[in-house]
Design an enzyme around this catalytic site. Sequence first.
Site, PDB file in Angstrom:
ATOM      1  CG  ASP A  11       2.559   4.642   7.623  1.00 33.47           C
ATOM      2  OD1 ASP A  11       3.321   5.539   8.031  1.00 33.47           O
ATOM      3  OD2 ASP A  11       2.430   4.376   6.413  1.00 33.47           O
ATOM      4  CB  CYS A  74       4.927   6.275  10.596  1.00 39.46           C
ATOM      5  SG  CYS A  74       5.036   7.899   9.832  1.00 39.46           S
ATOM      6  CD  GLU A 153      -0.445   6.231   0.806  1.00 39.69           C
ATOM      7  OE1 GLU A 153      -1.674   6.084   0.687  1.00 39.69           O
ATOM      8  OE2 GLU A 153       0.221   5.657   1.699  1.00 39.69           O
ATOM      9  CB  CYS A 186       9.993   6.856   4.644  1.00 43.77           C
ATOM     10  SG  CYS A 186       8.254   6.967   4.183  1.00 43.77           S
TER      11      CYS A 186
END
Length: 270
Positions: A11, A74, A153, A186
């Site tokens: 990913d 992904c 993230e 996603c």
Amino acid sequence: MSKESAIGVFDSGLGGLCAVRALAELLPHENIIYFGDTGRVPYGSKSREIIRKYTAQDASFLLSHGVKAILAACGTVSSNALECIEALTSNPVFGVVEDAAREAYDASHSKRIGVIGTQATVNSGIFKRKIEERDPQAVVLQSACPLFVPLVEYGFTAEGDEITRLACERYLAHFRGEVDTLILGCTHFPILEKAIASALPGVALINPASAAARAMAKTLGKKNLLSERAEKGEIRYFVSDEPARFAAEGKIFLGKDFEIKAEKIEIDKF
Ligand code: DGL
């Protein structure tokens, strides 16, 4: 290729760990090699040409480890570049679109289905197409939610996080009352599953990584490619930037049963 080779998963960053978790639960004896392209995340706001170039490099890296199958964990890669991996190997290649679209269609009573993903995934229209191929009367509403990727993230994943709650409200309010099922198109998004569920009570959420892991387990079983080792498989993690940050964030998500020691690689060499 041997059935004792590892399964390769990649990913752009942390999102694919959703697939690692699902695979480790379903196929605990398999070795897994994970690559997170943390140096080049996000993919979803990049051009198709760049996404395809990165995909080929990511897959080449996994193939250099002799993997027996690859899961592009992904949505952006699966919807824009799966054939770039298939061009590099005759081993089985899986994405996260096909099975999530089928599961969403089966789960929906009203046949009004929402899709959220990166801009590149929504632009590809692939989830919508796959559902409409099954049922041209189905209604599919799509929205790109690019801010969800950096929220994951950078670790804005704790339950009740105010920034994430506001982003969910902004991106998801228009689905309320319009759909009964939502594809988290996603693989970063299932990490925000609780916040998404609070914004859309009563809507069934489809996790594409779990759907893909189930399909992968089934296909590898049919092809007689599952490992016969008795002990638990080993999971190795590689990233293209900052192993420490990936390990810390990844651990929050995967939980204490997973030890993450990530190694940094030069993805440009592939
Ligand atoms: N996890 C990714 C996806 O499923 C990509 C997020 C990104 O790199 O933009 O689309």
